[in-house]
Structure formats: C-alpha cells, structure tokens
Design a protein around this motif. Structure first.
Motif, PDB file in Angstrom:
ATOM      1  N   GLY A  32       0.787  -1.232   0.000  1.00  0.00           N
ATOM      2  CA  GLY A  32       0.000   0.000   0.000  1.00  0.00           C
ATOM      3  C   GLY A  32       0.816   1.278   0.000  1.00  0.00           C
ATOM      4  O   GLY A  32       0.301   2.356   0.283  1.00  0.00           O
ATOM      5  N   SER A  33       2.101   1.166  -0.337  1.00  0.00           N
ATOM      6  CA  SER A  33       2.955   2.359  -0.292  1.00  0.00           C
ATOM      7  C   SER A  33       3.011   3.062  -1.638  1.00  0.00           C
ATOM      8  O   SER A  33       3.719   4.044  -1.802  1.00  0.00           O
ATOM      9  CB  SER A  33       4.359   1.971   0.161  1.00  0.00           C
ATOM     10  OG  SER A  33       4.861   0.989  -0.711  1.00  0.00           O
ATOM     11  N   GLY A  34       2.287   2.526  -2.614  1.00  0.00           N
ATOM     12  CA  GLY A  34       2.211   3.214  -3.908  1.00  0.00           C
ATOM     13  C   GLY A  34       3.157   2.664  -4.964  1.00  0.00           C
ATOM     14  O   GLY A  34       3.458   3.356  -5.938  1.00  0.00           O
ATOM     15  N   LYS A  35       3.604   1.424  -4.814  1.00  0.00           N
ATOM     16  CA  LYS A  35       4.527   0.849  -5.801  1.00  0.00           C
ATOM     17  C   LYS A  35       3.881   0.781  -7.189  1.00  0.00           C
ATOM     18  O   LYS A  35       4.455   1.208  -8.181  1.00  0.00           O
ATOM     19  CB  LYS A  35       4.958  -0.572  -5.378  1.00  0.00           C
ATOM     20  CG  LYS A  35       5.771  -0.611  -4.120  1.00  0.00           C
ATOM     21  CD  LYS A  35       6.230  -2.016  -3.797  1.00  0.00           C
ATOM     22  CE  LYS A  35       5.095  -2.983  -3.513  1.00  0.00           C
ATOM     23  NZ  LYS A  35       4.272  -2.628  -2.342  1.00  0.00           N
ATOM     24  N   THR A  36       2.669   0.231  -7.210  1.00  0.00           N
ATOM     25  CA  THR A  36       2.001   0.089  -8.503  1.00  0.00           C
ATOM     26  C   THR A  36       1.692   1.463  -9.083  1.00  0.00           C
ATOM     27  O   THR A  36       1.818   1.692 -10.281  1.00  0.00           O
ATOM     28  CB  THR A  36       0.716  -0.748  -8.333  1.00  0.00           C
ATOM     29  OG1 THR A  36       1.087  -2.003  -7.749  1.00  0.00           O
ATOM     30  CG2 THR A  36       0.043  -1.002  -9.654  1.00  0.00           C
ATOM     31  N   ARG A  37       1.348   2.376  -8.203  1.00  0.00           N
ATOM     32  CA  ARG A  37       1.064   3.731  -8.664  1.00  0.00           C
ATOM     33  C   ARG A  37       2.307   4.350  -9.302  1.00  0.00           C
ATOM     34  O   ARG A  37       2.240   4.974 -10.355  1.00  0.00           O
ATOM     35  CB  ARG A  37       0.607   4.559  -7.468  1.00  0.00           C
ATOM     36  CG  ARG A  37       0.160   5.968  -7.786  1.00  0.00           C
ATOM     37  CD  ARG A  37      -0.261   6.572  -6.474  1.00  0.00           C
ATOM     38  NE  ARG A  37      -0.644   7.936  -6.482  1.00  0.00           N
ATOM     39  CZ  ARG A  37      -1.896   8.353  -6.273  1.00  0.00           C
ATOM     40  NH1 ARG A  37      -2.856   7.474  -6.127  1.00  0.00           N
ATOM     41  NH2 ARG A  37      -2.156   9.629  -6.211  1.00  0.00           N
ATOM     42  N   TYR A 283      -0.591   4.461   2.117  1.00  0.00           N
ATOM     43  CA  TYR A 283      -1.743   5.328   1.843  1.00  0.00           C
ATOM     44  C   TYR A 283      -3.055   4.551   1.851  1.00  0.00           C
ATOM     45  O   TYR A 283      -4.090   5.076   1.520  1.00  0.00           O
ATOM     46  CB  TYR A 283      -1.592   5.990   0.476  1.00  0.00           C
ATOM     47  CG  TYR A 283      -0.512   7.037   0.419  1.00  0.00           C
ATOM     48  CD1 TYR A 283      -0.793   8.359   0.735  1.00  0.00           C
ATOM     49  CD2 TYR A 283       0.788   6.695   0.063  1.00  0.00           C
ATOM     50  CE1 TYR A 283       0.196   9.329   0.686  1.00  0.00           C
ATOM     51  CE2 TYR A 283       1.780   7.658   0.001  1.00  0.00           C
ATOM     52  CZ  TYR A 283       1.483   8.971   0.322  1.00  0.00           C
ATOM     53  OH  TYR A 283       2.454   9.927   0.273  1.00  0.00           O
ATOM     54  N   ARG A 284      -2.956   3.270   2.114  1.00  0.00           N
ATOM     55  CA  ARG A 284      -4.149   2.451   1.909  1.00  0.00           C
ATOM     56  C   ARG A 284      -4.977   2.273   3.175  1.00  0.00           C
ATOM     57  O   ARG A 284      -6.192   2.427   3.159  1.00  0.00           O
ATOM     58  CB  ARG A 284      -3.731   1.080   1.376  1.00  0.00           C
ATOM     59  CG  ARG A 284      -4.906   0.162   1.133  1.00  0.00           C
ATOM     60  CD  ARG A 284      -4.461  -1.185   0.591  1.00  0.00           C
ATOM     61  NE  ARG A 284      -3.900  -1.075  -0.743  1.00  0.00           N
ATOM     62  CZ  ARG A 284      -2.939  -1.854  -1.210  1.00  0.00           C
ATOM     63  NH1 ARG A 284      -2.405  -2.778  -0.445  1.00  0.00           N
ATOM     64  NH2 ARG A 284      -2.491  -1.697  -2.443  1.00  0.00           N
ATOM     65  N   SER A 285      -4.298   1.936   4.267  1.00  0.00           N
ATOM     66  CA  SER A 285      -5.037   1.422   5.425  1.00  0.00           C
ATOM     67  C   SER A 285      -5.025   2.382   6.605  1.00  0.00           C
ATOM     68  O   SER A 285      -4.125   3.214   6.732  1.00  0.00           O
ATOM     69  CB  SER A 285      -4.422   0.096   5.875  1.00  0.00           C
ATOM     70  OG  SER A 285      -4.235  -0.750   4.785  1.00  0.00           O
ATOM     71  N   LYS A 564      -3.679 -10.493  -4.101  1.00  0.00           N
ATOM     72  CA  LYS A 564      -2.428  -9.730  -4.138  1.00  0.00           C
ATOM     73  C   LYS A 564      -2.548  -8.496  -5.034  1.00  0.00           C
ATOM     74  O   LYS A 564      -3.092  -8.568  -6.125  1.00  0.00           O
ATOM     75  CB  LYS A 564      -1.316 -10.635  -4.660  1.00  0.00           C
ATOM     76  CG  LYS A 564       0.053 -10.089  -4.408  1.00  0.00           C
ATOM     77  CD  LYS A 564       1.096 -11.124  -4.683  1.00  0.00           C
ATOM     78  CE  LYS A 564       1.242 -11.362  -6.173  1.00  0.00           C
ATOM     79  NZ  LYS A 564       2.609 -11.757  -6.525  1.00  0.00           N
ATOM     80  N   GLY A 565      -2.062  -7.377  -4.536  1.00  0.00           N
ATOM     81  CA  GLY A 565      -2.065  -6.157  -5.355  1.00  0.00           C
ATOM     82  C   GLY A 565      -3.379  -5.389  -5.316  1.00  0.00           C
ATOM     83  O   GLY A 565      -3.441  -4.248  -5.732  1.00  0.00           O
ATOM     84  N   LEU A 566      -4.462  -6.026  -4.823  1.00  0.00           N
ATOM     85  CA  LEU A 566      -5.775  -5.354  -4.831  1.00  0.00           C
ATOM     86  C   LEU A 566      -6.035  -4.657  -3.501  1.00  0.00           C
ATOM     87  O   LEU A 566      -5.344  -4.892  -2.513  1.00  0.00           O
ATOM     88  CB  LEU A 566      -6.884  -6.382  -5.080  1.00  0.00           C
ATOM     89  CG  LEU A 566      -6.721  -7.281  -6.306  1.00  0.00           C
ATOM     90  CD1 LEU A 566      -7.877  -8.256  -6.405  1.00  0.00           C
ATOM     91  CD2 LEU A 566      -6.626  -6.436  -7.566  1.00  0.00           C
TER      92      LEU A 566
HETATM   93  P1  ATP Z   1       0.705  -3.565  -2.862  1.00  0.00           P
HETATM   94  O1  ATP Z   1       1.994  -3.867  -2.178  1.00  0.00           O
HETATM   95  O2  ATP Z   1      -0.458  -4.063  -2.087  1.00  0.00           O
HETATM   96  O3  ATP Z   1       0.715  -3.965  -4.299  1.00  0.00           O
HETATM   97  P2  ATP Z   1       1.322  -0.885  -3.671  1.00  0.00           P
HETATM   98  O4  ATP Z   1       2.589  -0.523  -2.982  1.00  0.00           O
HETATM   99  O5  ATP Z   1       1.413  -1.276  -5.083  1.00  0.00           O
HETATM  100  O6  ATP Z   1       0.549  -1.973  -2.812  1.00  0.00           O
HETATM  101  P3  ATP Z   1      -0.637   1.001  -4.577  1.00  0.00           P
HETATM  102  O7  ATP Z   1      -1.689   0.016  -4.883  1.00  0.00           O
HETATM  103  O8  ATP Z   1       0.127   1.602  -5.689  1.00  0.00           O
HETATM  104  O9  ATP Z   1       0.365   0.358  -3.510  1.00  0.00           O
HETATM  105  O10 ATP Z   1      -1.205   2.173  -3.688  1.00  0.00           O
HETATM  106  C1  ATP Z   1      -2.026   1.919  -2.563  1.00  0.00           C
HETATM  107  C2  ATP Z   1      -3.101   2.980  -2.438  1.00  0.00           C
HETATM  108  O11 ATP Z   1      -2.523   4.207  -2.036  1.00  0.00           O
HETATM  109  C3  ATP Z   1      -3.811   3.254  -3.743  1.00  0.00           C
HETATM  110  O12 ATP Z   1      -5.157   3.511  -3.485  1.00  0.00           O
HETATM  111  C4  ATP Z   1      -3.103   4.487  -4.253  1.00  0.00           C
HETATM  112  O13 ATP Z   1      -3.905   5.221  -5.134  1.00  0.00           O
HETATM  113  C5  ATP Z   1      -2.824   5.232  -2.966  1.00  0.00           C
HETATM  114  N1  ATP Z   1      -1.641   6.123  -3.048  1.00  0.00           N
HETATM  115  C6  ATP Z   1      -0.376   5.769  -3.330  1.00  0.00           C
HETATM  116  N2  ATP Z   1       0.442   6.840  -3.302  1.00  0.00           N
HETATM  117  C7  ATP Z   1      -0.314   7.896  -2.977  1.00  0.00           C
HETATM  118  C8  ATP Z   1      -0.057   9.303  -2.785  1.00  0.00           C
HETATM  119  N3  ATP Z   1       1.151   9.821  -2.917  1.00  0.00           N
HETATM  120  N4  ATP Z   1      -1.102  10.084  -2.462  1.00  0.00           N
HETATM  121  C9  ATP Z   1      -2.339   9.577  -2.312  1.00  0.00           C
HETATM  122  N5  ATP Z   1      -2.644   8.287  -2.478  1.00  0.00           N
HETATM  123  C10 ATP Z   1      -1.654   7.445  -2.810  1.00  0.00           C
END
Ligand code: ATP
Ligand code: MG
Length: 721
Positions: A32-37, A283-285, A564-566
């Motif tokens: 949930g730290s925004g990797k996919t983003r 940013y998720r939880s 995973k990833g959702l």
């Molecule tokens: P996972 O490990 O579960 O795959 P992840 O690291 O890929 O998670 P994301 O799915 O990219 O995380 O992001 C988690 C959530 O946080 C998403 O809803 C995303 O839109 C939001 N998010 C990420 N970065 C930011 C940011 N800088 N500002 C606001 N929201 C963010």
C-alpha cells in the motif's frame, strides 16, 4: 508541457522514482505504499516527457486484471490510447512471443496451451502407455517434478540421476512427456516461460530485435518471479540498465510455485548501477490495520526489514469473531455485510478472502439465500467447467488436429457409440507409431482395421469435424463458438441432463459465446494470429477472470493469493485456524510457515477501512469434521488492535486461551415439532435444534421452501403453535 498531473499526487520518494532518468531501478517497499502507482506514473512519464513511444514499453504484472487496470490508468493519465504497449502477465507475454515466432521456437503454428488439468491428463495417459503403476508414481507428483524443473530452466536432458532410482524414473517420464507434448503441439504453463526464454537465448536476431524494441521494461510484484522469468528479463535488459522493478519481499507468496525472493538480491548484484528507492508511507489502510500487519510480519526472521507508517487516523479496531462452525461463520460474515451495505458501502468494495477455494461455498450459499450479488475469482473457474472445456476442446481440435487431450475429451462427448476397446486400440496404435490420435484414426480407417460399426462411428466424428471446419471458416469468432455448441450436439446433450444442471450448463455455453463476442485482443500490425487461437489461449491462460463483468457491483470472493495487489474498503479474512491458515502442510516447515505468514500480511493489508477476522471452533471441510485451534497469527497481532465481536448476543469468550466458554444455554424458546412462520419462507416445522446462545440454530422444514437451517437470534420466527 504540463506534467503536473503526472507528479502532483506523489510524495517525494515516489516522484524521484517516477522522474529518474533511464537506469536500473528497484523500488522496495511494503504494502500500500504506492509501488504500482509509481510504476503506472513512470510509464506515463516516459511516454509524455521522455518521448518514448508506447510501442517501446514492456510491462509485466501478475494477473490479467492488473494488466487491464494498468493500461487504463496509463491511458487516463495520458489521455490517449496505448494499444502498442505490451502489458501482460509473464505467461501471456511469453505466449505472444511464441505465437509470433512459432517456427523459430520449433513449435507448430497451431500449438495450443494446456492448463494443468490437461497436463495431468497427458501424464496419466503416458503412465498407462508405459505400463507404470500410478499408485507408485502418482501423476500429480510427476507433474510437480516436471514443472519444478522447467521453472528452474532445466530440460530432461540437463538432469542426471547419479544412480538414484526415483530420479531416474522421473527423468525418464519427463523425457517421454516432452516427446508427447512436442508431437501433439501442446505447451503447458511452465513450458511457455521456458520456451520463451530459450527462444530469445538461442536466436540472436530475435534477441537483438526485442532488445531494441523494448527500451523500457517494468515489472510489478517482482518478489514473485521465478528463475526462468528473471533470466528472461535479464536477457532483454542485460547491459542496458533499463529494468525497473517494484516489489516487497514481505509479500512473496508463490515460493511453492518456484518464485524466489533471491531474485531481488540477484538484481542488485546483476545491475550494480541500480538505484534503490524505499517507500515508507502507506496510503491504503488505517493505523490499526497497518499496525497489525507490521507487527505480524516481524515474526518472520527472513526479511529485508522495513517499517510502514501512515498519517491516516487510527480507524476502527479489527473485529475478531469466533464462530461456532463454518456455517455460523458464513452467517456472521453475510450479516455484517448486510449491515455495511445498509450503511452505504458498495458491494464491490467488500471482499471475503480465504485460504482455500473450498471455503467459498458456505459464503456463496448465504449470499445466494440473501440475494446479494457476488463474484468468485478463481476457484469455480468459468473456463474450467466441464461444458466450457468440452466446447473449447472442439475448437482446439479444429485448430490443431493433433491436440490429443482435446481429442480424448470430445471423442465420446456427446456419446457417439465409440467403445473403450476401439479407443484403447487407437491409443496403442498412436503410441506405437508415434502419431496423434487423430492421425491414428485416419490411418486405421484407411486400413479397414475396425469393425464396420466402430469404423462408422469414427467416420461420423471425422465428418463432423470436417463439416465444422467448413462452416466456421468465414464466421466471426463468437459465431464459431455458437456454432460449435449447436453442431457438436453439446447443447442437445445437456438439454437431456437433469433439469437444473443441464440448464446451467447451457447458460454457461451461452456465456462463452458472450465472452467470445466481448473478446478484444490488441492486434498489432503484421501480427497474423487468428482470433480463435488468441481466444483459446486466453481461455487457458486467464481462466477465472471472466465471471461477470468487472464493472458489476458485487461482493468479491477470492483466495488470499489472488487478492495480491488489490485493495478493498472492507475485508473479511476468514478461517484463521491452525491447519487451514497456516495450512496443515506448512506447520512443520519454517520456510513454508513464513510464506503463510506473508500471505496473512497480504490479506491484512488489502483492507483500507475495515477488517474483520474470523475462525471457527469446528469446521467441516473436504467432507471431514475437525476442531482446530485458532491460528497462531491471531496471537501475533497486537491485542490493542483487536476487538472481539459477538453475534447479536452476550456470550463470553476468552480468546487468549482460545477456549470458548459459553455461558448462555439454549434459549428454550423452541422445541422439536414446533410450528413457526418466517417472513420470507413462510410456515414450517422445527426438526432440530443446535448450538446455544448467539449460535443457536434451528432446522426447519418449510412447506414451500424446503429444509433450512436458521439462526434463532436472527430469523425472527413467529410461533404458530
Ligand atoms: P501492494 O503492495 O499491495 O501492491 P502498492 O505498494 O502497489 O501496494 P498502490 O496500490 O500503488 O500500492 O497504492 C495503494 C493505495 O494508495 C492506492 O489507493 C493508491 O492510489 C494510494 N496512493 C499511493 N500513493 C499515494 C499518494 N502519494 N497520495 C495519495 N494516495 C496514494
Ligand atoms: Mg501493487
């Protein structure tokens, strides 16, 4: 150029990752730290700011769904279509490359992908033809052995047994299996990856071509790559430093399928100039959910180590429910869901996550009873249903007559009077002559080998396939699928099956026609893949992702692996019991137990706002009753994040000792034989009582609606006598 939309919504570390000039990069960060983003924004950045064509971008994700989402999100950011960009799963991309270069890969152009069921079928037949006892040599074990070798990049010829009898036999079987697959033009999942790797490794012109084409390569969920997948990425990017990977060692959950976390270390030494970026803000939880996940995962010893923080509020405590049995668990979960829905949650924002597919049934039943729409991902896989596989087998055989598993599947479905003796003799002949079953049929008919009756039945089958081929030639993909259902006799055949079942099967076949109609494959110029072949490969590669439209608002049911990833606003993680989660086989093995714990970490971190965990004191699963103790993972979650919930009544339980002390006895309100009435089911008679307090249930025979178990606390029964 206004690039603000690409970077405005990112934090500093994310922005650094997105805007860095081309180089090897590793984004290592927790859930949930925004990797996919970051990955999505980087692709958009490279296209818009660095001026790369979508054509020169390759992105690998973990599921087809994730790939679709990724393309959508990039297109939204860029505001133009990106058809030419290659986004997909490792298997999907490997398949695409093999289709384009089948002859260089020594594959027939008509090759078909087979799923693990078909693979098992081939192995079983192989054992039979080699007269090897499948009790001593279980087909599943052989399948596992073969796949594990392939995941490591090893062919039978690379293996030596050093006098070990077991290995000797396995290698012999692997070899024989390779021969059969080659002859029948069949490619299993692991083979797709291995072949795609060998193809690039051994064909320098192609390697140069793809290296030049893919100027940037991105990989999501890198922690779950296996050896061959990494080797393939390495071939494409070696010396170019253009590999961008994101991952989280704490979410590596496919070790049992050959994934190796060590790839992260390999990357670090293979690309010495790489930049490592860590993301630490989640940013998720809400904080309680995150704290539970953070704390749980510290119980693993083998970690790279990282901590996540959030500035969102503490949020609600995590609910913990101790169910009486699996039915009670389902009652509780669906009851909660109803409350949440009433409070305004959308159905698609709610997920039920379980360890094993078999757990879904209880929830499905309750959801059906309550008429709440739901969707199961995986598990009850649409493309794995018998009727769908039968229809697809016709199409596959039409595309490749040497596809033996498909031949076997439909030669007598619907029944056409071809006896086992005839089939056995065909199998024998095919084996002796090293030809396919279809070819064996042709030869035997020409030689007048069979009795007129058997020969006639076989000829009819040949004629049917010939007719189908002619009729299908000019039609659209969906018409092909439709025609096959009708002309093959499958629909007629299912009409005769017992009402409900046959009807459901016919509905599924109709759904297959719809799936074909909706099937849209991004063709590139010069690509000569037929729609039918692409559809068949899609059906094999992406099974389980076709149920219902994605946009439908329904409750999401899936295994923890497929989550995973959702992310979902509200999550139920169910069945936290020793022997189920962690699974029975992992309890004795530290490495596997740590993988289960990572899976639990994945589960917890799917939840954005509400998380509800449950376990049952007794469970009937796979036809067996057990009395498991609560999962050790519950003890690893800090107590102050948890809140025990009771199901509509005051029963006291001590979860720390994990023994349930029920203080309330049977309410005594109802007795066997009582006549009652229920708002929905009408009048009925009580047959049995079970449980006590909040768990008190009654079995009622309703006049109109048949037998049902209901919770007393809930059912709002009205006494009639
Ligand atoms: P996972 O490990 O579960 O795959 P992840 O690291 O890929 O998670 P994301 O799915 O990219 O995380 O992001 C988690 C959530 O946080 C998403 O809803 C995303 O839109 C939001 N998010 C990420 N970065 C930011 C940011 N800088 N500002 C606001 N929201 C963010
Ligand atoms: Mg992600």
């Amino acid at each position: 150029m206004d690039v603000s939309s690409l970077i405005n919504t990112l934090n500093d570390a994310q922005r650094r990752a997105v805007t860095a000039p081309s180089k090897a990069m590793l984004i290592l960060a927790g859930a949930g730290s925004g990797k996919t983003r970051v990955l999505v924004h980087r692709i958009a950045w490279q296209i818009q700011v660095e001026g790369l064509s979508p054509h020169s971008i390759l992105a690998v994700t973990f599921t087809n769904k994730a790939a679709h989402e990724m393309r959508d999100r990039v297109e939204k950011l860029l505001k133009f279509p990106t058809q030419a960009m290659w986004i997909g799963t490792f298997h999907g991309l490997a398949h695409r490359i093999l289709r384009r270069h089948a002859s260089e890969a020594q594959l027939p152009t008509t090759f078909q992908v087979m799923d693990s069921d078909d693979q098992l079928r081939v192995i079983k037949r192989l054992l039979k033809s080699m007269q090897i006892d499948d009790k001593k040599w279980p087909p599943k074990q052989i399948q596992w052995f073969i796949n594990a070798q392939k995941d490591e990049g090893l062919r039978a010829k690379h293996l030596s047994h050093n006098g070990d009898f077991f290995l000797e036999q396995m290698i012999k079987l692997y070899q024989a299996y390779e021969v059969i697959c080659h002859r029948s033009g069949l490619v299993d999942f692991a083979e797709l990856l291995l072949k795609a790797h060998e193809l690039l490794r051994d064909t320098p012109e192609l390697l140069i071509f793809y290296r030049q084409r893919f100027r940037q390569v991105h990989v999501d969920e890198f922690q779950d790559t296996n050896k061959v997948q990494y080797a393939w990425l390495r071939l494409l990017t070696e010396g170019k430093d253009n590999l961008f990977i994101v991952g989280d060692d704490d979410q590596s959950i496919y070790g049992w399928r050959g994934a190796q976390i060590v790839n992260i270390f390999n990357f670090q030494s293979d690309y010495p100039n790489h930049e490592l970026i860590r993301l630490e803000q989640n940013y998720r939880s809400t904080a309680h959910i995150l704290q539970a996940a953070n704390q749980l995962i510290t119980h693993n010893s083998n970690r790279m180590g990282k901590e996540l923080w959030t500035d969102s509020g503490a949020g609600e405590l995590i609910s913990l429910y101790s169910a009486f049995n699996e039915r009670d668990e389902a009652y509780f979960v669906i009851d909660r869901i109803q409350q949440w829905l009433e409070a305004g949650t959308l159905k698609k924002e709610v997920a039920i996550l379980y360890r094993s597919n078999a757990q879904s049934r209880q929830f499905e039943e309750r959801l059906m009873t309550e008429a709440i729409p739901y969707r199961v991902y995986g598990g009850l896989r649409f493309f794995e249903r018998a009727e769908i596989k039968n229809a697809l087998a016709y199409l596959r055989l039409l595309s490749n007559r040497n596809d033996d598993p498909s031949f076997e599947r439909i030669i007598n479905t619907p029944t056409r009077g071809i006896g086992t003796r005839t089939l056995d003799s065909l199998r024998e002949f095919a084996k002796d002559q090293q030809i396919s079953l279809w070819q064996a049929t042709e030869r035997r008919i020409n030689e007048n080998f069979f009795s007129p009756r058997a020969a006639n039945a076989l000829k009819k089958f040949q004629a049917l396939m010939q007719d189908l081929e002619t009729q299908l030639q000019e039609s659209e993909l969906y018409e092909k699928v439709k025609l096959v259902g009708e002309k093959s006799g499958l629909i007629e055949f299912y009409k005769k099956e017992k009402e409900d079942r046959g009807e459901a099967r016919i509905e599924n076949l109709e759904e297959l026609v719809n799936a074909a109609r909706a099937f849209d494959y991004p063709h590139e110029e010069g690509e000569t893949l037929s729609d039918l072949d692409m559809f068949l490969a899609h059906a094999t590669l992406e099974s389980g992702e076709m149920q219902g439209a994605d946009a439908d608002d329904c409750i999401q049911l899936m295994t923890l692996h497929s989550a995973k990833g959702l992310e979902f606003k509200q999550v139920f993680m169910v069945g936290l019991e020793e022997g189920l989660f962690p699974s029975g086989r992992s309890i004795e093995d530290v490495a596997r137990l740590e993988e289960e714990r990572r899976l639990c970490y994945v589960g917890i971190t799917r939840a954005m706002e509400k998380l509800c965990i449950s376990y049952a004191e007794s469970r009937r699963l796979y036809g067996k009753e057990s009395y498991p103790s609560p999962s050790r993972f519950l003890r690893e979650i800090p107590k102050d994040c948890l809140q025990e919930v009771r199901f509509r009544a005051n029963i006291s339980q001590d979860t720390q000792r994990h023994t349930a002390k029920k203080v309330i006895k049977n309410s005594g309100l109802y007795h066997k034989g009582d006549k009652i009435s229920h708002a929905k089911f009408g009048a009925g008679t009580i047959l049995q009582l079970e449980g006590e307090g909040a768990h008190e249930k009654v079995q009622i025979k309703f006049r109109e609606s048949g037998l049902k178990w209901l919770m007393v606390a809930y059912a709002k029964l009205e006494r009639l006598s």
